[in-house]
Design a protein around this motif. Structure first.
Motif, mmCIF file in Angstrom:
data_model
loop_
_atom_site.group_PDB
_atom_site.id
_atom_site.type_symbol
_atom_site.label_atom_id
_atom_site.label_comp_id
_atom_site.label_asym_id
_atom_site.label_seq_id
_atom_site.Cartn_x
_atom_site.Cartn_y
_atom_site.Cartn_z
ATOM 1 N N TRP A 36 0.869 -1.604 0.099
ATOM 2 C CA TRP A 36 -0.142 0.157 0.516
ATOM 3 C C TRP A 36 0.744 1.209 0.160
ATOM 4 O O TRP A 36 2.293 1.005 1.228
ATOM 5 C CB TRP A 36 -0.939 -0.475 1.092
ATOM 6 C CG TRP A 36 -2.073 -0.501 1.067
ATOM 7 C CD1 TRP A 36 -1.868 -2.356 1.078
ATOM 8 C CD2 TRP A 36 -3.107 -0.173 1.322
ATOM 9 N NE1 TRP A 36 -3.193 -2.603 0.726
ATOM 10 C CE2 TRP A 36 -3.972 -2.129 0.841
ATOM 11 C CE3 TRP A 36 -4.332 -0.051 0.353
ATOM 12 C CZ2 TRP A 36 -5.763 -1.969 0.816
ATOM 13 C CZ3 TRP A 36 -5.343 0.089 0.567
ATOM 14 C CH2 TRP A 36 -6.175 -1.088 0.374
ATOM 15 N N HIS A 68 -1.727 -1.234 -4.679
ATOM 16 C CA HIS A 68 -3.125 -0.391 -3.840
ATOM 17 C C HIS A 68 -2.344 1.149 -3.440
ATOM 18 O O HIS A 68 -1.232 1.644 -2.742
ATOM 19 C CB HIS A 68 -3.005 -0.308 -2.533
ATOM 20 C CG HIS A 68 -3.930 -2.371 -2.360
ATOM 21 N ND1 HIS A 68 -5.159 -2.529 -2.994
ATOM 22 C CD2 HIS A 68 -3.495 -3.082 -2.083
ATOM 23 C CE1 HIS A 68 -5.655 -4.020 -3.031
ATOM 24 N NE2 HIS A 68 -4.447 -4.553 -2.622
ATOM 25 N N THR A 70 -3.337 5.202 -1.732
ATOM 26 C CA THR A 70 -4.428 5.818 -1.179
ATOM 27 C C THR A 70 -4.370 6.926 -0.487
ATOM 28 O O THR A 70 -2.941 7.387 0.121
ATOM 29 C CB THR A 70 -5.766 4.445 -0.199
ATOM 30 O OG1 THR A 70 -6.424 5.623 0.853
ATOM 31 C CG2 THR A 70 -4.063 4.565 0.977
ATOM 32 N N ASP A 72 -6.152 7.602 1.963
ATOM 33 C CA ASP A 72 -6.823 7.469 3.150
ATOM 34 C C ASP A 72 -5.165 6.236 4.037
ATOM 35 O O ASP A 72 -5.249 5.050 3.977
ATOM 36 C CB ASP A 72 -7.996 6.459 3.756
ATOM 37 C CG ASP A 72 -8.543 6.002 4.370
ATOM 38 O OD1 ASP A 72 -7.854 6.205 5.776
ATOM 39 O OD2 ASP A 72 -9.765 5.655 4.700
ATOM 40 N N GLU A 75 -7.242 2.967 6.423
ATOM 41 C CA GLU A 75 -7.262 2.246 5.696
ATOM 42 C C GLU A 75 -6.108 1.127 5.069
ATOM 43 O O GLU A 75 -6.349 0.189 5.122
ATOM 44 C CB GLU A 75 -8.115 2.578 4.043
ATOM 45 C CG GLU A 75 -8.105 2.048 3.254
ATOM 46 C CD GLU A 75 -8.950 1.792 1.721
ATOM 47 O OE1 GLU A 75 -9.535 1.288 0.548
ATOM 48 O OE2 GLU A 75 -8.281 3.268 1.644
#
Length: 442
Positions: A36, A68, A70, A72, A75
């Motif tokens: 992430w 991923h 993001t 956020d 998250e």
């Protein structure tokens, strides 16, 4: 084998392809399932560009790593196994101010040393402590691997004021020294071992071994003769006075030039300052070039131009460390961790940068004892600066910030420190909420 979830905060950084490459190279022993990449709204565009490059790199390697992206953070952190931080509060414009304001007054302008290092710590530590709180809630068993500068101070701030004790700081300078010395000796880096001790950007090589045989004196002679060459891209490579190196008797790192060659370094920096070519300004231009490269849909590997950014060997440092923890390798690596008696005279809860045995339970510092008398005083002075800076960053205490800057040998004057601090606090007002009481009195 359970796949790992790794989170990189500051994922839109130009450094990110380094760490992607590192995970790809080590996939057989470090099975990353999810990676992430997290950033803030101001970095949204860069995050998308880097994320797409990361996906192309993984696809080329034909590995089942999910990328991923993001904005956020919470998250991303949920259920993470490892978290790496490589963020810059205030972006490169803040670094430009950190360098240009001190230089405008005739002092060294550098992002982790002197006044620049103080301001970077004041901006960064509260943000890192917020990340630490989120980790305590969302991934309490995760290891935090911090690459954010000033790495030693940031790591110590978490260990002294945060919730998470599974935190390790990391710098590419020691591994750069290993690589440069291996090149000097014309052998593979795996055959070189250096006993490191000191602080982040204040680290010394106490002993150098090649195939288990000590070669420290041979290396010192080559350094004295100017044969070592460039260790990192972001420090001007000015040769040492040979007799100084011989007298020192241990291996200095590139950052020691700011202390032992202050006049020459300042002269070079002022020359760059007058031309509008401080290191921060060069990096900003380089970042622009890198992201233009990263946008190329045909690019599916880390471009060689990234090494100019100053992040060379980041993947070898960060990914090697994570792999060693995950596999309980018990190999020796230099990292930033709690002193716990490794270096005499430094508080147990302070962070030092030292060679450690890397285990599944984290780093175990190798015992150093007393630092050599010729460097002990400077290391102690910088540790005082670091501890008081951390306290100022957490509390927003102006008096402590002024004290820290006055202690720093690159300033060493209360009147000059006050002049610098007042101007730099004002220039960073947006990023210093902990100093609201100070700003309210102005």
């Amino acid at each position: 084998m359970k796949g790992l979830k790794i989170v990189t905060i500051g994922g839109g950084s130009s450094y990110t392809p380094e760490i992607i490459e590192g995970f790809i190279k080590r996939y057989d022993e470090l099975p990353v399932k999810e990676l992430w990449l997290v950033d803030i709204a101001e970095g949204k565009e860069k995050l998308a560009i880097v994320g797409n490059l990361a996906k192309r790199m993984v696809k080329k390697a034909n590995l089942p790593i999910e990328i991923h992206t993001t904005l956020d953070r919470r998250e991303a952190l949920s259920g993470a196994d490892f978290v790496t931080t490589q963020l810059r509060v205030g972006l490169l414009d803040a670094r430009i101010r950190d360098e240009r304001i001190p230089l405008s007054h005739g002092y060294i302008g550098q992002e982790t040393n002197g006044a620049g290092g103080l301001l970077k710590a004041l901006r960064t530590i509260p943000v890192i402590l917020d990340i630490d709180k989120d980790m305590a809630e969302l991934c309490p068993n995760a290891w935090l691997i911090n690459f954010t500068n000033p790495s030693g101070m940031v790591t110590e701030a978490i260990l002294r004021y945060g919730k998470n004790k599974k935190v390790i700081g990391l710098c590419n300078v020691p591994i750069g020294m290993e690589m440069a010395i291996a090149n000097l000796l014309q052998i593979d880096p795996s055959r070189v071992r250096i006993d490191f001790a000191g602080l982040n950007h204040m680290i010394f090589g106490l002993h150098v071994y090649a195939d288990g045989e000590e070669v420290t004196q041979r290396v010192l002679k080559d350094i004295a003769a100017g044969n070592l060459g460039e260790v990192v891209k972001n420090i001007i490579n000015i040769n040492w006075v040979p007799e100084f190196v011989t007298g020192l008797g241990i291996i200095p790192c590139p950052y020691h030039r700011y202390y032992f060659k202050k006049d020459e370094m300042l002269e070079k920096e002022l020359e760059e300052f007058r031309k509008g070519e401080t290191r921060a300004e060069l990096v900003k231009n380089l970042e622009k070039e890198l992201f233009e490269l990263y946008q190329d849909p045909n690019l599916d590997s880390k471009p060689p131009q990234l090494e100019k950014r100053g992040g060379a060997y980041y993947s070898d440092a960060a990914c090697r460390l994570i792999t060693s923890i995950y596999n309980d390798k018990r190999d020796i690596q230099p990292v930033d961790t709690r002193n716990n008696g490794a270096i005499n005279g430094i508080p147990a809860d302070s962070v030092v940068e030292v060679s450690c045995l890397i285990t599944k339970d984290g780093p175990k510092p190798l015992q150093v004892g007393e630092l050599p008398v010729q460097v002990n005083g400077l290391v102690q002075q910088i540790k005082s600066f670091e501890r008081i800076t951390i306290d100022a960053a957490v509390t927003g205490d102006y008096n402590l910030a002024l004290l820290a800057l006055t202690i720093n040998p690159l300033v060493a004057s209360d009147k000059s420190a006050k002049l610098l601090l007042d101007e730099m606090l004002e220039a960073n007002r947006t990023y210093l909420p902990q100093f609201k009481e100070y700003f309210s009195r102005k």
